[in-house]
Design a protein around this motif. Sequence first.
Motif, PDB file in Angstrom:
ATOM      1  N   SER A 178      -1.388  11.558 -11.864  1.00  0.00           N
ATOM      2  CA  SER A 178       0.047  11.318 -11.996  1.00  0.00           C
ATOM      3  C   SER A 178       0.330   9.845 -12.293  1.00  0.00           C
ATOM      4  O   SER A 178       1.154   9.524 -13.145  1.00  0.00           O
ATOM      5  CB  SER A 178       0.780  11.738 -10.721  1.00  0.00           C
ATOM      6  N   LEU A 179      -0.358   8.953 -11.572  1.00  0.00           N
ATOM      7  CA  LEU A 179      -0.143   7.527 -11.841  1.00  0.00           C
ATOM      8  C   LEU A 179      -0.729   7.117 -13.187  1.00  0.00           C
ATOM      9  O   LEU A 179      -0.234   6.180 -13.827  1.00  0.00           O
ATOM     10  CB  LEU A 179      -0.756   6.667 -10.728  1.00  0.00           C
ATOM     11  N   ALA A 196       5.676  10.136  -9.058  1.00  0.00           N
ATOM     12  CA  ALA A 196       5.032  10.641 -10.276  1.00  0.00           C
ATOM     13  C   ALA A 196       4.667  12.120 -10.132  1.00  0.00           C
ATOM     14  O   ALA A 196       4.814  12.902 -11.070  1.00  0.00           O
ATOM     15  CB  ALA A 196       3.791   9.802 -10.591  1.00  0.00           C
ATOM     16  N   LEU A 197       4.211  12.503  -8.938  1.00  0.00           N
ATOM     17  CA  LEU A 197       3.893  13.925  -8.697  1.00  0.00           C
ATOM     18  C   LEU A 197       5.152  14.770  -8.869  1.00  0.00           C
ATOM     19  O   LEU A 197       5.132  15.832  -9.500  1.00  0.00           O
ATOM     20  CB  LEU A 197       3.351  14.117  -7.276  1.00  0.00           C
ATOM     21  N   VAL A 227       1.448  20.470  -2.356  1.00  0.00           N
ATOM     22  CA  VAL A 227       0.959  19.121  -2.645  1.00  0.00           C
ATOM     23  C   VAL A 227       2.078  18.106  -2.380  1.00  0.00           C
ATOM     24  O   VAL A 227       1.866  17.071  -1.755  1.00  0.00           O
ATOM     25  CB  VAL A 227       0.471  19.025  -4.113  1.00  0.00           C
ATOM     26  N   LYS A 283      -9.026   3.946  -4.510  1.00  0.00           N
ATOM     27  CA  LYS A 283      -8.978   4.682  -3.237  1.00  0.00           C
ATOM     28  C   LYS A 283      -9.424   6.137  -3.422  1.00  0.00           C
ATOM     29  O   LYS A 283     -10.254   6.645  -2.676  1.00  0.00           O
ATOM     30  CB  LYS A 283      -7.549   4.653  -2.671  1.00  0.00           C
ATOM     31  N   LEU A 299       7.826  14.113 -10.603  1.00  0.00           N
ATOM     32  CA  LEU A 299       8.252  14.196 -11.999  1.00  0.00           C
ATOM     33  C   LEU A 299       7.382  15.164 -12.792  1.00  0.00           C
ATOM     34  O   LEU A 299       7.873  15.887 -13.656  1.00  0.00           O
ATOM     35  CB  LEU A 299       8.238  12.804 -12.645  1.00  0.00           C
ATOM     36  N   ARG A 300       6.099  15.192 -12.491  1.00  0.00           N
ATOM     37  CA  ARG A 300       5.227  16.145 -13.196  1.00  0.00           C
ATOM     38  C   ARG A 300       5.646  17.580 -12.883  1.00  0.00           C
ATOM     39  O   ARG A 300       5.653  18.441 -13.756  1.00  0.00           O
ATOM     40  CB  ARG A 300       3.755  15.944 -12.791  1.00  0.00           C
ATOM     41  N   ASP A 319       0.840  -1.193   0.000  1.00  0.00           N
ATOM     42  CA  ASP A 319       0.000   0.000   0.000  1.00  0.00           C
ATOM     43  C   ASP A 319       0.882   1.253   0.000  1.00  0.00           C
ATOM     44  O   ASP A 319       0.669   2.198  -0.763  1.00  0.00           O
ATOM     45  CB  ASP A 319      -0.874  -0.033   1.264  1.00  0.00           C
ATOM     46  N   LYS A 322       2.126  15.314   0.652  1.00  0.00           N
ATOM     47  CA  LYS A 322       2.211  13.897   0.294  1.00  0.00           C
ATOM     48  C   LYS A 322       3.474  13.267   0.869  1.00  0.00           C
ATOM     49  O   LYS A 322       3.434  12.171   1.409  1.00  0.00           O
ATOM     50  CB  LYS A 322       2.190  13.761  -1.229  1.00  0.00           C
ATOM     51  N   PHE A 355       6.626  15.517 -20.383  1.00  0.00           N
ATOM     52  CA  PHE A 355       5.240  15.084 -20.160  1.00  0.00           C
ATOM     53  C   PHE A 355       4.256  15.839 -21.047  1.00  0.00           C
ATOM     54  O   PHE A 355       3.056  15.808 -20.807  1.00  0.00           O
ATOM     55  CB  PHE A 355       4.834  15.267 -18.688  1.00  0.00           C
ATOM     56  N   ALA A 414       4.004   1.357  -0.912  1.00  0.00           N
ATOM     57  CA  ALA A 414       4.797   1.406  -2.144  1.00  0.00           C
ATOM     58  C   ALA A 414       4.005   2.066  -3.277  1.00  0.00           C
ATOM     59  O   ALA A 414       4.564   2.804  -4.090  1.00  0.00           O
ATOM     60  CB  ALA A 414       5.240   0.004  -2.546  1.00  0.00           C
ATOM     61  N   VAL A 415       2.701   1.813  -3.319  1.00  0.00           N
ATOM     62  CA  VAL A 415       1.868   2.491  -4.323  1.00  0.00           C
ATOM     63  C   VAL A 415       1.864   3.988  -4.039  1.00  0.00           C
ATOM     64  O   VAL A 415       2.038   4.820  -4.944  1.00  0.00           O
ATOM     65  CB  VAL A 415       0.422   1.941  -4.321  1.00  0.00           C
ATOM     66  N   ASP A 416       1.701   4.332  -2.768  1.00  0.00           N
ATOM     67  CA  ASP A 416       1.717   5.740  -2.375  1.00  0.00           C
ATOM     68  C   ASP A 416       3.031   6.409  -2.772  1.00  0.00           C
ATOM     69  O   ASP A 416       3.060   7.557  -3.204  1.00  0.00           O
ATOM     70  CB  ASP A 416       1.557   5.851  -0.852  1.00  0.00           C
ATOM     71  N   SER A 427       4.969   5.496  -5.231  1.00  0.00           N
ATOM     72  CA  SER A 427       5.032   5.714  -6.683  1.00  0.00           C
ATOM     73  C   SER A 427       4.166   6.914  -7.077  1.00  0.00           C
ATOM     74  O   SER A 427       4.456   7.593  -8.067  1.00  0.00           O
ATOM     75  CB  SER A 427       4.669   4.447  -7.471  1.00  0.00           C
ATOM     76  N   VAL A 428       3.129   7.185  -6.294  1.00  0.00           N
ATOM     77  CA  VAL A 428       2.342   8.413  -6.519  1.00  0.00           C
ATOM     78  C   VAL A 428       3.232   9.637  -6.307  1.00  0.00           C
ATOM     79  O   VAL A 428       3.273  10.555  -7.137  1.00  0.00           O
ATOM     80  CB  VAL A 428       1.134   8.491  -5.550  1.00  0.00           C
ATOM     81  N   PHE A 451       0.093  -5.934  -7.708  1.00  0.00           N
ATOM     82  CA  PHE A 451       1.227  -5.010  -7.637  1.00  0.00           C
ATOM     83  C   PHE A 451       2.367  -5.625  -6.814  1.00  0.00           C
ATOM     84  O   PHE A 451       3.529  -5.555  -7.192  1.00  0.00           O
ATOM     85  CB  PHE A 451       0.751  -3.694  -7.007  1.00  0.00           C
ATOM     86  N   MET A 476      -6.146  16.957  -4.169  1.00  0.00           N
ATOM     87  CA  MET A 476      -4.914  16.172  -4.143  1.00  0.00           C
ATOM     88  C   MET A 476      -5.122  14.749  -4.642  1.00  0.00           C
ATOM     89  O   MET A 476      -4.293  14.205  -5.362  1.00  0.00           O
ATOM     90  CB  MET A 476      -4.314  16.143  -2.741  1.00  0.00           C
ATOM     91  N   MET A 506       1.976   7.791 -15.635  1.00  0.00           N
ATOM     92  CA  MET A 506       3.035   6.795 -15.551  1.00  0.00           C
ATOM     93  C   MET A 506       2.582   5.484 -16.192  1.00  0.00           C
ATOM     94  O   MET A 506       3.344   4.840 -16.924  1.00  0.00           O
ATOM     95  CB  MET A 506       3.439   6.539 -14.089  1.00  0.00           C
ATOM     96  N   MET A 564      13.080  13.561 -20.288  1.00  0.00           N
ATOM     97  CA  MET A 564      11.718  13.529 -19.765  1.00  0.00           C
ATOM     98  C   MET A 564      10.887  14.655 -20.371  1.00  0.00           C
ATOM     99  O   MET A 564      11.356  15.771 -20.496  1.00  0.00           O
ATOM    100  CB  MET A 564      11.752  13.715 -18.248  1.00  0.00           C
ATOM    101  N   LEU A 584      -3.707  -4.438  -5.449  1.00  0.00           N
ATOM    102  CA  LEU A 584      -2.602  -4.294  -4.507  1.00  0.00           C
ATOM    103  C   LEU A 584      -1.818  -5.608  -4.442  1.00  0.00           C
ATOM    104  O   LEU A 584      -0.586  -5.620  -4.411  1.00  0.00           O
ATOM    105  CB  LEU A 584      -3.151  -3.924  -3.121  1.00  0.00           C
ATOM    106  N   ALA A 601      -0.853  -0.324  -9.960  1.00  0.00           N
ATOM    107  CA  ALA A 601      -0.702   0.797  -9.022  1.00  0.00           C
ATOM    108  C   ALA A 601      -1.752   1.872  -9.327  1.00  0.00           C
ATOM    109  O   ALA A 601      -2.397   2.417  -8.424  1.00  0.00           O
ATOM    110  CB  ALA A 601       0.703   1.386  -9.125  1.00  0.00           C
TER     111      ALA A 601
END
Lengths: 377, 376
Positions: free
Chosen positions: B295-296, A277-278, A298, B325, A280-281, A267, A302, B3, A269-271, A273-274, B373, B288, B299, B1, B370, B318
């Motif tokens: 964002s995901l 990604a944020l 933000v 959620k 990188l954006r 759980d 996070k 986007f 680890a998913v967070d 990766s969020v 993943f 948020m 990706m 990179m 999950l 992911a």
Amino acid sequence: MNRYFGADMDAFSDRVDTFIERYWPSAARIVSHADVQVWRAALVNAGWSVPQWPEHQGGTDWNPTQHYIWRRACSTYGVPDADEVGTNLVGPLLMAQGSAVQQELFLPEIAALKSWWCFGFMEPHAGAEVAAMTTTVFEKDGELRLNGCKNFVFDALRADFMCCLARRDDGFAFFLIDMRADGVLVKSTPTLDGQDTMAQVTFNDVMLMPASQIGLVRPGSEFERYQFSGVFSTLARSAQARAQLNILDRVISDFDPSDDIHRKRNDLAVDLSVLEALELRYLDALQRGVQVPFSLIVLRLKSRKILLQLGALQVESFGYYALPFADDALLHNEGPIGPVAAAASVRQSLTQQLSAIYEGSTEQLKDEAWRHLGHQK
Amino acid sequence: MDFSFTEEQTLLEDSVSKYIQNDYDFDSRQKLVRSEQGFSSENWSQFAELGWFGVCFTEAEGGFGGGAIELMLMAEQFGKGLLVEPYLATVVLAGGAIKHGGSEDQKAKYLPGIIDGSVQAALAYAEPQGRFNLADLTTTAQRDADGYVLKGYKAVVLNGPAADLLVVTARTSGEQRDTSGVSVFVVDANAEGVSRRDYPTVDGLRASEITFDNVRLSADALLGEEGQGYAIVERAVDDGILAVGAEAVGCMEVLYKDTVEYCKTREQFGQPIGKFQVLQHCMVDMFMEHEQTKSLMYMAAMRMDEGYGAQAQKAVSAFKVQVGKSGRFVGQSAVQLHGGMGMTDELNIGHYFKRLTIIDTLFGNVDFHLKRFGRL
């Protein structure tokens, strides 16, 4: 759309890794004071002590991606921040609002990592509410005198100078204070991670150095501490979390597969990766010079959430070995108690708790985020 | 990179976005939901004319050579309009399975009709006992002299009622949950032995329970190799996840923006309710959640376009976890902040909430992905 930094940035990243591996001990042992000295000297020699500053002030010509790569590597290797207050706050403040004399006096020292700085902001009865602050500078016999008190000052015990927000008759201004001047009293406020990094500083008719005032904050204008802290220090926090997640993974790898900790780990680890990604954006927008997709808040919200959760999960994973509360000296002399990874974990998660508070509470950040959404209170 | 999107991608996004904004208002959508067919054939033809169905097929297949990013851009806009036309079932799932699993002949036979909008299709992959496991199949295809005999039952087949073509998973060997031994067949929806029970879904779409009672299939109905179909359907479903996830991102954007607008104008206790700090913080969280999911999504789309494999699957899972959620949080919060109005059928809010709830379930919920993943 693509995620790749490109060959030249990959080469830069390799250079950074090589540099760090050369001057910073591997994560396998506990770091000593001497290690930090070696590292700081290497930074200064390489011209990388204040990369975010303009080149002519001792900084670099790095693009945002390079800054990101640098910060990411520093977090991954667990390299300490050079001197956040001096390099990230006072330096940029001096460059923006300081006089030529002030810049000449302080910037080279900060860039050479020769002076330690602290930041005087909160007060015992005012907290972070600027309008209620009472620390005041007034003129007496042609000299500037400072009276008042600042609390929760990070690094005050070892600082050479303080950048202090104080009242002036026409508003608020920052003052540069010599911490060794007569009338400056520093008293440690031990923190819950067992460290002496925080203090209360009392000023009793302190005579200020000439030309110590920088800028003027308009009365009534919103003063946000975190507006000064660097973009790039916020931008690569996922790397810190990734490094800690790797530690966690090593610890739980031989746990019973049915243990619920694996689900919690995934759980998180998913967070994570969020967060990556944020970041990188945000970086992509900086690199392309276009409007950023959201405010830095933000990323702050996070990253703190993840780091705190990670700390809690680490503690959970160490079981009984979450209990020992040994200081660096003891660990250094006698070795770790229990698994190496557990040794500093509880303290580290407590320290993260503290540094999160320094940026303002989560609720303060959400207030700020609401303003950024373009809606007035 | 980088986007940013290419000029072609931006044009595509603008084209779909303008259509949704100007020609797909909420009231017309609700009329379609209540109509017998559940969507508009006229809209469907128009989408075909606009070229939307061909976007993600190669030029050789009769399309425009787009990939996951193009699919994402379109689907995000579809989500904003709560589009009811069955592009997911026909183009992404059934079309995708044929694209990824079919021979050149099969593609030449089936894809043109999907791309020009003349054929409706559906992917019949789920079974009552299987939950989200694509390999858990009791439907069987028995080989005989002419081809295969298909026997079994498929659950909640999206676009089942309108489909001319069914792409069906069935077991040709192995145990009930083995990934090997799964085969994929293209079946004429009107073939003898196919019977349907049609019904509307919570989010305003149409679906069917479909029984296959000794349906005779010719040998060329098989997509790909016999027993190797799991990879085909897994790939099509991962594309489907990207599509519905992007829809969810579109839904969340509408919900947080509409909620902010509502809270700024709705007055209670002598002031707009948006003045209350508790509500402000809730809206910051909604904002948020939307940005995080978006964002995901980026990706996942980039990973898919880099090449389909474990890393792409992991990124998709992911993304789906986050969609589940965040979708739940944003949907529930939007309803809470709208109060009674959020509960009504009249206001759009509740319909976005329903769509988000269903999207969480489609293709595997948070827990399912999950686990996936963690495995990958």
